[in-house]
Design a protein around this motif. Structure first.
Motif, PDB file in Angstrom:
ATOM      1  N   THR A  81     -20.533 -14.987  -8.232  1.00 16.01           N
ATOM      2  CA  THR A  81     -19.708 -14.856  -7.054  1.00 16.01           C
ATOM      3  C   THR A  81     -19.045 -13.807  -6.705  1.00 16.01           C
ATOM      4  O   THR A  81     -18.238 -13.419  -7.435  1.00 16.01           O
ATOM      5  N   GLU A  82     -19.339 -13.488  -5.211  1.00 15.44           N
ATOM      6  CA  GLU A  82     -17.805 -12.389  -5.067  1.00 15.44           C
ATOM      7  C   GLU A  82     -16.664 -13.395  -5.425  1.00 15.44           C
ATOM      8  O   GLU A  82     -16.000 -12.593  -5.804  1.00 15.44           O
ATOM      9  N   ARG A  83     -16.756 -14.946  -4.903  1.00 14.85           N
ATOM     10  CA  ARG A  83     -14.836 -15.497  -4.961  1.00 14.85           C
ATOM     11  C   ARG A  83     -14.786 -14.873  -6.400  1.00 14.85           C
ATOM     12  O   ARG A  83     -13.488 -14.566  -6.816  1.00 14.85           O
ATOM     13  N   GLN A  84     -15.799 -15.380  -7.372  1.00 18.49           N
ATOM     14  CA  GLN A  84     -15.255 -14.427  -8.908  1.00 18.49           C
ATOM     15  C   GLN A  84     -15.724 -13.515  -9.089  1.00 18.49           C
ATOM     16  O   GLN A  84     -13.942 -13.268 -10.398  1.00 18.49           O
ATOM     17  N   ALA A  85     -15.753 -12.255  -8.520  1.00 16.78           N
ATOM     18  CA  ALA A  85     -15.509 -11.007  -9.094  1.00 16.78           C
ATOM     19  C   ALA A  85     -14.221 -11.087  -8.338  1.00 16.78           C
ATOM     20  O   ALA A  85     -13.085  -9.834  -9.117  1.00 16.78           O
ATOM     21  N   ASN A  86     -13.178 -11.245  -7.661  1.00 12.33           N
ATOM     22  CA  ASN A  86     -12.588 -10.817  -6.817  1.00 12.33           C
ATOM     23  C   ASN A  86     -11.002 -11.443  -8.034  1.00 12.33           C
ATOM     24  O   ASN A  86      -9.978 -11.118  -7.715  1.00 12.33           O
ATOM     25  N   LYS A  87     -11.725 -12.638  -8.364  1.00 13.57           N
ATOM     26  CA  LYS A  87     -10.721 -13.242  -9.508  1.00 13.57           C
ATOM     27  C   LYS A  87     -10.603 -12.536 -10.772  1.00 13.57           C
ATOM     28  O   LYS A  87      -8.965 -11.909 -11.051  1.00 13.57           O
ATOM     29  N   LEU A  88     -11.708 -11.289 -10.457  1.00 15.07           N
ATOM     30  CA  LEU A  88     -11.078 -10.649 -12.074  1.00 15.07           C
ATOM     31  C   LEU A  88     -11.326  -9.581 -11.462  1.00 15.07           C
ATOM     32  O   LEU A  88     -10.217  -8.872 -12.825  1.00 15.07           O
ATOM     33  N   ILE A  89     -11.232  -8.924 -10.568  1.00 13.35           N
ATOM     34  CA  ILE A  89     -10.795  -7.797  -9.912  1.00 13.35           C
ATOM     35  C   ILE A  89      -9.258  -8.483 -10.101  1.00 13.35           C
ATOM     36  O   ILE A  89      -8.020  -7.157 -10.470  1.00 13.35           O
ATOM     37  N   ASN A  90      -8.369  -9.026  -9.577  1.00 13.00           N
ATOM     38  CA  ASN A  90      -6.857  -9.449  -9.173  1.00 13.00           C
ATOM     39  C   ASN A  90      -6.413  -9.567 -10.557  1.00 13.00           C
ATOM     40  O   ASN A  90      -5.567  -8.772 -10.745  1.00 13.00           O
ATOM     41  N   LEU A  91      -7.171 -10.415 -11.572  1.00 15.30           N
ATOM     42  CA  LEU A  91      -6.653  -9.682 -12.879  1.00 15.30           C
ATOM     43  C   LEU A  91      -6.422  -8.611 -13.841  1.00 15.30           C
ATOM     44  O   LEU A  91      -5.510  -8.412 -14.259  1.00 15.30           O
ATOM     45  N   ALA A  92      -7.327  -7.607 -12.946  1.00 15.31           N
ATOM     46  CA  ALA A  92      -7.193  -7.064 -13.085  1.00 15.31           C
ATOM     47  C   ALA A  92      -5.932  -5.302 -12.818  1.00 15.31           C
ATOM     48  O   ALA A  92      -5.974  -4.692 -13.920  1.00 15.31           O
ATOM     49  N   SER A 150     -21.803  -3.818  -6.689  1.00 13.99           N
ATOM     50  CA  SER A 150     -21.905  -2.498  -5.697  1.00 13.99           C
ATOM     51  C   SER A 150     -23.950  -2.188  -5.648  1.00 13.99           C
ATOM     52  O   SER A 150     -24.604  -2.612  -4.806  1.00 13.99           O
ATOM     53  N   LYS A 151     -23.782  -1.807  -7.177  1.00 14.87           N
ATOM     54  CA  LYS A 151     -25.039  -2.097  -7.255  1.00 14.87           C
ATOM     55  C   LYS A 151     -25.790  -2.750  -7.092  1.00 14.87           C
ATOM     56  O   LYS A 151     -27.467  -2.891  -6.445  1.00 14.87           O
ATOM     57  N   ARG A 152     -25.522  -4.456  -7.213  1.00 15.15           N
ATOM     58  CA  ARG A 152     -26.211  -5.477  -7.432  1.00 15.15           C
ATOM     59  C   ARG A 152     -26.587  -6.297  -5.714  1.00 15.15           C
ATOM     60  O   ARG A 152     -27.619  -6.087  -5.358  1.00 15.15           O
ATOM     61  N   GLU A 156     -11.226  -2.684 -12.754  1.00 14.05           N
ATOM     62  CA  GLU A 156     -11.489  -2.257 -11.786  1.00 14.05           C
ATOM     63  C   GLU A 156     -12.938  -1.755 -11.421  1.00 14.05           C
ATOM     64  O   GLU A 156     -13.422  -2.709  -9.934  1.00 14.05           O
ATOM     65  N   GLN A 157     -12.176  -0.669 -11.315  1.00 18.41           N
ATOM     66  CA  GLN A 157     -13.929   0.333 -10.782  1.00 18.41           C
ATOM     67  C   GLN A 157     -14.763   0.280 -10.887  1.00 18.41           C
ATOM     68  O   GLN A 157     -15.654  -0.624 -10.548  1.00 18.41           O
ATOM     69  N   ASP A 158     -15.200  -0.719 -12.676  1.00 22.88           N
ATOM     70  CA  ASP A 158     -16.496  -1.668 -13.455  1.00 22.88           C
ATOM     71  C   ASP A 158     -16.651  -2.350 -12.500  1.00 22.88           C
ATOM     72  O   ASP A 158     -18.195  -2.781 -12.260  1.00 22.88           O
ATOM     73  N   GLY A 181     -24.173  -3.402   3.812  1.00 23.88           N
ATOM     74  CA  GLY A 181     -23.099  -3.442   4.164  1.00 23.88           C
ATOM     75  C   GLY A 181     -22.018  -3.900   2.874  1.00 23.88           C
ATOM     76  O   GLY A 181     -21.110  -3.093   2.668  1.00 23.88           O
ATOM     77  N   SER A 182     -22.053  -4.537   1.971  1.00 22.84           N
ATOM     78  CA  SER A 182     -21.814  -5.635   0.622  1.00 22.84           C
ATOM     79  C   SER A 182     -21.488  -4.639  -0.429  1.00 22.84           C
ATOM     80  O   SER A 182     -20.647  -4.285  -0.746  1.00 22.84           O
ATOM     81  N   ALA A 183     -22.918  -3.948  -0.471  1.00 22.23           N
ATOM     82  CA  ALA A 183     -23.053  -2.806  -1.449  1.00 22.23           C
ATOM     83  C   ALA A 183     -21.575  -1.093  -0.986  1.00 22.23           C
ATOM     84  O   ALA A 183     -21.061  -0.817  -1.860  1.00 22.23           O
ATOM     85  N   LEU A 184     -22.047  -1.357   0.746  1.00 18.68           N
ATOM     86  CA  LEU A 184     -20.827   0.365   0.335  1.00 18.68           C
ATOM     87  C   LEU A 184     -19.195  -0.182   0.635  1.00 18.68           C
ATOM     88  O   LEU A 184     -18.908  -0.024   0.198  1.00 18.68           O
ATOM     89  N   GLU A 185     -19.010  -1.797   0.919  1.00 16.37           N
ATOM     90  CA  GLU A 185     -17.993  -2.266   0.194  1.00 16.37           C
ATOM     91  C   GLU A 185     -17.780  -1.793  -0.829  1.00 16.37           C
ATOM     92  O   GLU A 185     -16.619  -1.474  -1.013  1.00 16.37           O
ATOM     93  N   TRP A 186     -17.871  -2.574  -1.216  1.00 14.83           N
ATOM     94  CA  TRP A 186     -17.725  -2.742  -3.327  1.00 14.83           C
ATOM     95  C   TRP A 186     -18.343  -1.163  -3.960  1.00 14.83           C
ATOM     96  O   TRP A 186     -16.744  -1.000  -4.834  1.00 14.83           O
TER      97      TRP A 186
END
Length: 668
Positions: A450-461, A478-480, A470-472, A488-493
């Protein structure tokens, strides 16, 4: 390991059978091995496809070790122990001993609560019908029962460091051999009828050997013969037995105990209990009669079950350093009486603790099949409390390095496990550079659901300064999103990843889609790009073109004209978008009220001849005359020639109108 006990297994698929059931394996992230069929090739083998090539698919099997933590109930144990581990790190090496004792008890209470949950779950109907899960729960109960038992003993002997160990050892033995107390409870509930039970005297003997004097007295007081002299004498002997307490004069206690011991033996020799032989055996156990104790040892479940009780009646003031000799002698005695018994791993570890062989105990602790949960938290507590620093120094054991390596291994295991990664990162944070490197490698490999989990991972990084991680993660998302057609989500990520190539690719897709269909994808996302547009020149063009697009939709033609001319002059227009950009200028050029002045009109003509025409010619020379129709595609025109002719005509008309208006003097 010899050839006879090396485990063997087969893949069993068609291709593997054809190759003689040989296989090859490759280690992959997450403690897994990828196995597949393999045909042995020698140096003189012919380098050519076999006769059966491409007949059978190559199947890849992912082999991985099964662990106890596959059981959902055990995850609560991991989460709670993780919180306690963090508490220990905050305490550091400067807290009082009482704080570390509380932490040790917290770890044990977590394990005990988990064992209760496992016991309850094992009795459920769902587990009773699932043999595999029932077996897994049973194994978990055995492992964590052993962990709690050993941790409890370690706490008594090393963390508390009390000089009075017998009462605590009695409590330890009672807790880990509860069957006798359960039977005693049944006898108490039966009242006077309890004496008629077949197990009556056996239970009383077991209670005495476990040091349960008060419960024994309570059961004897309910006996129908309790008023007889023998029972009254036994009650008095048990009641008057001296019990040593911390701070009491040792010399005074020893004199009282010797007097009581001598007096009780005198009563036995005077045949007061002759009419009640079973009761006499109980009193003989209390004074340490070897024959009675030998008989009881033969019925013990393990060598250490009755050791604390024996110390209570023979050496109640036993010190920790005296326990080494006492335990060794007791084990020799037990082994002579029970020669058929073989010590289990847990029994050996109990002996190692009592003999103060902590180094060997820690070595054995790492073999417990709990994926290093026990050894990780215990060694960390030992390191932070400093309780055995001199011991490890004398034995040339680098405790900080040992702690570091075992926490690192435990943390990497958790991070490589699907639902436990968020716990593992807390352990790796305390592994210095190796831990940081492991986090950097393992964090991007976590399956993002989920994007929620992704944001958690990014915050940890971010918290750890791992910009590449974070970039990876942003690239993956984005590709997903792109594959799921959420552009829109692809461009944002993509923007958050700050990857120029990825941002350019997504922006190109949006621009090409617009030129083919006239549909502007994800307008809300583009409108909110703001200053982030400078990640990529293509994103700058997309943002500015969208701004022109909005001006045009809102009929703000002057602003749209100005921005369009700026885009033409900017030199960031992609080749494929030139026809669309020039076609957008056509309605402005055909306006009766000129929106583009003569100078800008000349500039547009200049771009047609210097930008668009050379691109068309290069593509025509390279791919053929009709290829340009596919290369330059816009939903508003049929072919490129039509674009050129219409644009030149529109520029000529607008130039004529603009020059007339610009060179006409206003009336006075």
């Amino acid at each position: 390991m010899t050839d006879s006990n090396v485990p063997a297994f087969e893949l069993g698929d068609t291709l593997a059978m054809r190759c003689g059931n040989t296989l090859t394996g490759v280690f992959v992230p997450g403690f897994k091995i990828a196995l597949s069929a393999y045909r042995h090739v020698k140096y003189n083998s012919r380098d050519a496809p076999t006769e059966t090539a491409n007949l059978d698919p190559v199947l890849i099997y992912m082999a991985h070790e099964t662990t106890l933590f596959d059981e959902p109930i055990l995850r609560s144990l991991l989460a709670e122990s993780n919180a306690t581990f963090s508490t220990v790190q905050q305490l550091g090496q400067k807290a009082a001993r009482a704080e570390y004792v509380n932490v040790s008890r917290a770890y044990r209470s977590i394990v005990r609560a988990c064992l209760e949950k496992l016991e309850h779950e094992k009795k459920s109907a769902e587990v009773q019908t699932d043999d595999l899960r029932r077996e897994r729960i049973s194994e978990a109960m055995v492992v964590f029962y052993a962990a709690e038992c050993l941790w409890h003993l370690f706490e008594i002997l090393y963390i508390q460091q009390s000089q009075l160990v017998v009462p605590q050892l009695l409590e330890w033995a009672r807790f880990h051999f509860p069957q006798t107390e359960e039977k005693a409870t049944d006898l108490l509930l039966m009242g006077e009828e309890a004496s008629e039970s077949d197990d009556y005297w056996n239970v009383l003997k077991s209670l005495i050997m476990l040091g349960e004097i008060d419960i024994t007295r309570a059961i004897l007081s309910q006996n129908r013969k309790a008023s007889q002299p023998a029972f009254k004498t036994a009650e008095l002997a048990l009641k008057s037995m001296p019990l040593y307490q911390e701070g009491y004069s040792l010399q005074k206690f020893n004199s009282q105990w010797e007097y009581w011991h001598t007096d009780t033996e005198r009563k036995i020799q005077s045949n007061i209990f002759a009419t009640e032989p079973e009761l006499e055996q109980i009193v003989q156990l209390v004074v340490g009669n070897n024959n009675q104790w030998d008989a009881g040892i033969k019925d013990s479940q393990d060598w250490y079950q009755y050791l604390p009780g024996y110390l209570l009646y023979t050496k109640p003031t036993c010190k920790p350093f005296e326990l080494r000799i006492a335990s060794s002698n007791w084990l020799n005695r037990w082994s002579m009486l029970r020669p058929e018994m073989i010590l289990s791993s847990m029994s050996r570890m109990v002996l190692q603790l009592m003999e103060h062989d902590v180094r060997l105990f820690i070595y054995e602790a790492q073999k417990i099949s709990d994926t290093h949960w026990f050894s990780t938290h215990l060694i960390d507590l030992i390191h932070n409390s400093g309780i055995l620093k001199s011991y490890f120094d004398q034995n040339n054991v680098d405790l900080p390095a040992l702690r570091h390596s075992i926490i690192y291994e435990y943390g990497t295991y958790l991070m490589s496990t699907r639902n436990l990664w968020h716990l593992g990162i807390d352990y790796l944070d305390y592994c210095k550079q190796e831990g940081r490197a492991a986090i950097e490698l393992l964090l991007p490999r976590i399956s993002i659901r989920t994007e929620r989990q992704a944001n958690k991972l990014i915050n940890l990084a971010k918290q750890r300064g791992l910009l590449t991680v974070e970039q990876d993660i942003c690239k993956v998302l984005s590709k997903r999103a792109y594959d799921a057609e959420r552009y829109g989500s692809a461009l944002e990520w993509a923007i958050r990843s700050k990857d120029v190539l990825l941002v350019t690719a997504v922006a190109d897709f949006i621009l090409k889609t617009y030129s083919r269909t006239g549909n502007m994808l994800c307008p809300d996302t583009i409108a909110n790009v703001g200053g982030r547009m400078f990640v990529s020149p293509r994103l700058v063009f997309l943002s500015k073109y969208f701004e022109f697009y909005e001006y045009y939709r809102n009929r703000d033609f002057l602003s749209a004209s100005e921005l369009l001319v700026n885009l033409l002059e900017s030199k960031i227009t992609p080749e494929y978008f030139w026809p669309s950009l020039l076609i957008d200028a056509m309605p402005l050029l055909e306006s009766k009220d000129p929106k583009i002045f003569s100078k800008e009109t000349v500039a547009i003509l200049h771009h047609i001849e210097t930008e668009l025409v050379p691109i068309i010619e290069r593509n025509t020379d390279k791919f053929g005359e009709h290829h340009t129709e596919n290369v330059f595609k816009d939903y508003r025109v049929e072919n490129v020639d039509e674009i050129l002719n219409l644009m030149r005509l529109a520029c000529a008309r607008n130039l004529a109108r603009a020059m007339i208006i610009e060179n006409t003097m206003p009336l006075e």
